[in-house]
Structures are given as C-alpha cells and as structure tokens.
Design a protein around this motif. Structure first.
Motif, PDB file in Angstrom:
ATOM      1  N   GLY A  88       0.776  -1.221   0.000  1.00 11.97           N
ATOM      2  CA  GLY A  88       0.000   0.000   0.000  1.00 11.97           C
ATOM      3  C   GLY A  88       0.812   1.279   0.000  1.00 11.97           C
ATOM      4  O   GLY A  88       0.245   2.366   0.102  1.00 11.97           O
ATOM      5  N   ARG A  90       2.461   2.860  -2.396  1.00 10.52           N
ATOM      6  CA  ARG A  90       2.174   3.722  -3.539  1.00 10.52           C
ATOM      7  C   ARG A  90       0.864   4.479  -3.353  1.00 10.52           C
ATOM      8  O   ARG A  90       0.737   5.639  -3.746  1.00 10.52           O
ATOM      9  N   THR A  91      -0.109   3.828  -2.754  1.00 11.42           N
ATOM     10  CA  THR A  91      -1.381   4.504  -2.504  1.00 11.42           C
ATOM     11  C   THR A  91      -1.228   5.589  -1.452  1.00 11.42           C
ATOM     12  O   THR A  91      -1.753   6.702  -1.592  1.00 11.42           O
ATOM     13  N   LEU A  95      -2.129   9.711  -1.149  1.00 11.73           N
ATOM     14  CA  LEU A  95      -3.126  10.038  -0.136  1.00 11.73           C
ATOM     15  C   LEU A  95      -2.608  11.078   0.850  1.00 11.73           C
ATOM     16  O   LEU A  95      -3.376  11.906   1.355  1.00 11.73           O
TER      17      LEU A  95
END
Length: 543
Positions: A88, A90-91, A95
């Motif tokens: 996660g 990269r997310t 964000l």
C-alpha cells in the motif's frame, strides 16, 4: 536608443509599482507626514502596553507548536514512504497529499461541528453512558488551532522531505548498510541529516501559512497578529494601528522567507554531490509484520485527521437533511467565486507571460528586479495586502474626494482582483518560468534570423510550447482565489459573497450544517491540483 529603452521600461515600472503598492503603503504609514509619525509612535506605544504582548505571545506559541508538529508528521511520513517498502505504499504516497485540498478554516469548522459540546460525539457519549457536562476539551482553543494547522499544513514538509530523501537518502543508506550500520542508525545518522534543509524549508512555508491565516484564528477566538489587524481596522476604525500590526507581521514573514530561501540553497548544495537513488542495489527496505503496521499507522493517521475525518464530519449534515441546504444561494455563491477566479487567473497568466517574456528577451537588472518583486507577493499575508490597498484609498479620498477612485476600488471587483494579483502572480510566474526553462534559446535565435519580431516570437514560437504551463498556472491561481478568505472578506463587491466567505459566515453564526455545502465545494475544487501534483510526482519519482 536610451530613450527607446527607457520607454520600454515604463510598463515594467508601472507593473512593479502596482504589485508592490500594498507593501509600500504599509511601510509609508511610519513616515512623518504631518502628525502621522507622532500618531503612529503613540499608537504603537499604546498597543505595546495593552494588546501587543498578547498578540506576540499567542502568535509565537502557535508558530512554535505548529512548526514542531508539522516537522514531526511531515518528516515521519516522508521517511516511511521513501526509505521503506510495504504493502500500500504507492497509494499512501498520494493520499498524504490530500490535506492540501482542505483549507484550514474548513477543517476547523468540521472538527468544531463534530466535537463541540452540542456535537454528535459528546451527545452520544452522554446519552450512552449517562454522563453530564463537557466530556472533551474545548475545540475552539489554541490547542485546537495547533491540531488543525498541523494536519492541514504538514504536506508542505512532506513534499520537500520526500523529494530530498528520494534523491539522496536511499543511495547513502545502502552504502551505510554495506558498512554494517543497523537500520535505526542509518535512519538517524544518514537519512534525517540529509533531509534537514528540506524540513527547514517546509517548516518555513508552514509558518508563513500559519501567520497569514485569518479563518481559523478568528473562528477559534485566538488573538494573533492577523485577527488584530482586522479588529483594529474594522472594529476600532484605526487604520494606523492596523498598519503597525501589519508591519510587524510583514517583518516576521520576511524573516521566515529568508530562512526558507537559505534552506533551499542548502538543499541545492547537498544535491549537487550525490547521485540519483534509482539503482537496483539502493531500493527501499521491505517491511513485514508489525513493522508494516507501524508504517501504515504513521501514514494513515495524518491522512485521516487532515482529510477523511473532516470530510466525513461535513457529509453528516448533508446526509441528514438535504432540503434545509441553501441550494439556490449556493449557485449564486459559486458563480461569484468562479467569476473572480477566472478573471484573476487570466490576468495573472497574462502578467506572468509578460514578465517571463521580458526576462527572456532582456534579462537586465530592471526585469529581474520586477520579477523578484512579483514573486514576493505570495509570501505577503492577505491581511497585509488589504491594509496596504485601503491605506492609499483613504489618503486619496481625503485629498481628492470628488475623483471617485475609492469607490471604484472598494465597490467593484477592481480592488479584490488587484489584491488577488498581488498575492498570486507569483504562482503563475513560477509555472510559466518553468515552461520557459524547457524552451531552448536556439529557437529564439532561429526565429530572429528568419525576421520574426517580438510579437511573432511570442505568438508563433513560445505560446504553442507554453500551453501546458500556462494552463497549469491558470488552474493553480483559480484554486487559490477560490479558497482565499482574508482579502475576500474585506474587498469583495457588494452582494458578491463567495464560497469561502459564506462558509466562514455560516460557521461563525453556528450554522455549521449549512456551512458544509460551500466548504465541501471548496474541497472538491482543491482536489484538482492535488491530483495533478500526485500524477506529476509519480511520473517523475523513482520506481
């Protein structure tokens, strides 16, 4: 030739005067014109004995707490997504940019609506557990303002620290690992010292935004220099007192701007000696198990506190009853905001194109000086710009009351657009100059050899290559104008409330449910440049 050169310099001089008039007017309030000097000294002495110590102490405590918190959160999140690899990541990288879309005053409204004494959380706790009285600390306080500013402004530190760590730290961290240094020591003695100039530059930007804020400080009842300026001008009707406070605030901002520029120079110096960190042997360290959970917590909490929680708090009254919301007035408010934003964006891009083209053709001291003056405007708080524009209006009204110029400035969109240009021309100029940096000078030489004049060079050579840069500049200016609150509150034309002003007024009147609609509209507009920034960073960053 000298006469022609002087005539060509007149538009640049006029432009420089227009962009620096607010600052010059504030500084001119100290000049001994008539009894102005004595009166200014007396007012400053009176404020020093009454309100000035409180303004100074509150502003300093707020700045110290927000700077430390933003440095901690921004550095921790940047280190987590840059030095380590986990599911996660990269997310979370994009964000973590989402709080940039949330104006700080909107975040303040959302938390107040949810956490205040009559808010849903305390009402539920009292009803469920049979408790009485206040169960949570007061949101409208200095501590609440620190909380709001930290989770609204930490992306400034995160962006710069992430860039610094991505360019330098991974390569040297790998070298330290090969020399036998454990992970904690590599982070403490290699990565964090390399990011220190970037963190300092980011903190300086955070502090400038904090000092320039009016919405959060006014809504929470915090006595800072910005709220003092508006109180002196609007409540006490004392323009000289407002000018003195604006001068002190301007001095603080100039000091922070110098610190930020110094940190930026140190960042460039540090970058020049280190190679890129994209090789296969210099990849982020993989995290598993509880360490992955810790990294997720470090990155997810700021995003939740700075974006998702405020958005959820504002969506609650919308979901409860859509019929009570002012939909008819909302279209009117949005139209005023879009109109002012579009006008300012077009004018700002035009000014930026003219300045960048002048520097391109004749990079002399005059043109460079005008560009520097135009770039300083973004660091000037909106409160200072308001005082700097209204002071000359008052002087002109006293000298020539029949001219009608003050009415044009204060009763039409001229004054507010002027303030926007002073504030946001630097945003457009930076984008246009970055576009010009990608155009080789050989194209200009070739066009001149073919007999193309200045107008043809700009229209037929530069403009097709600058379309993306100018579009980005117009978008950034448009979004900044939509979110601007201090200057808009005072200088907006009659019956021309914008989304930002209406959100503030509704929240001040304790109509927080109705304030959710314009606030969410501002958030939606702010998401556009954040998404574009995230795509740019992902395209240019190491894989």
């Amino acid at each position: 030739m000298r006469l022609l050169s002087a005539l060509r310099s007149i538009p640049l001089l006029l432009l420089a005067f227009a962009l620096t008039l607010p600052v010059l007017a504030v500084l001119a309030s100290w000049l001994p014109w008539g009894h102005g000097g004595e009166e200014a000294t007396g007012i400053l002495r009176e404020m020093a004995a009454t309100v000035l110590p409180g303004y100074f102490a509150t502003t300093v405590w707020l700045a110290v707490a927000v700077g430390a918190g933003a440095a901690l959160v921004g550095t921790a999140t940047a280190a987590a997504v840059t030095l380590f690899d986990f599911r996660g990541r990269r997310t979370l990288e994009w964000l973590l940019l989402l709080p940039l879309a949330m104006p700080a005053y909107v975040t303040a409204y959302a938390y107040t609506d949810f956490l205040q004494f009559s808010g849903p959380l305390q009402v539920w706790l009292r009803a469920t557990y049979g408790l009485e009285g206040r169960l949570l600390p007061e949101v409208r306080s200095l501590g609440g303002a620190v909380w709001v500013f930290i989770f609204s402004l930490y992306p400034y530190v995160y962006l710069l620290a992430r860039t610094a760590l991505g360019e330098r730290a991974a390569h040297l961290m790998e070298a330290a690992r090969l020399l036998g240094a454990p992970l904690a020591r590599r982070v403490r003695t290699v990565a964090l010292p390399l990011a220190r100039p970037a963190v300092a530059a980011g903190v300086a930007l955070v502090l400038m935004e904090t000092l320039a804020d009016f919405g959060v400080a006014s809504y929470f009842g915090i006595q800072t220099f910005t709220t003092g300026i508006y109180k002196a001008w609007l409540s006490m009707d004392n323009r000289l007192a407002a000018a003195q406070l604006a001068t002190i605030l301007l001095v603080l901002v100039v000091v922070l701007l110098q610190l930020e520029q110094r940190a930026q120079r140190r960042m460039r110096f540090a970058t020049s000696g280190v190679g890129r960190a994209g090789s296969a042997e210099a990849q982020p360290q993989r995290l598993m198990g509880w360490r992955c959970a810790v990294a997720w917590g470090v990155c997810a909490v700021p995003v939740a506190m700075g974006f998702f929680a405020p958005v959820a708090f504002m969506l609650r009254p919308l979901a409860a009853d859509w019929s009570v919301l002012p939909w008819d007035r909302f279209v009117e408010w949005a139209g005023h905001s879009v109109r002012l934003g579009a006008i300012t964006a077009v004018l700002a891009v035009g000014v930026a194109m003219a300045l960048a083209f002048a520097v391109r053709r004749r990079a002399g001291r005059l043109t460079r000086g005008v560009v520097q003056l135009a770039s300083v405007g973004y660091a000037v708080p909106g409160a200072v710009i308001v005082v700097g524009l209204l002071l000359p209006v008052g002087w002109l009204q006293a000298v020539a009351p029949d001219w009608g110029v003050p009415a044009i400035i204060t009763a039409t969109a001229v004054g507010i657009v002027w303030a926007y240009l002073v504030r946001f021309c630097a945003v457009a100029l930076q984008s246009v100059q970055s576009g010009y940096a990608r155009i080789p000078a050989s194209l200009d030489d070739s066009a001149r050899m073919l007999g193309t004049g200045s107008a043809g060079l700009l229209a037929r050579v530069h403009w097709p290559l600058l379309r993306r840069s100018t579009a980005a500049a117009a978008l950034l200016v448009f979004v900044d104008v939509m979110k601007e609150l201090p200057a808009t509150m005072v200088l907006r034309p009659f019956n021309s409330d914008t989304l930002a002003v209406v959100a503030y007024q509704l929240a001040r009147d304790e109509r927080l449910g109705e304030a959710a609609l314009p606030s969410l509209a501002l958030v939606a507009v702010g998401l556009v440049p954040v998404i574009l920034l995230s795509r740019t960073l992902r395209a240019s960053g190491p894989r």
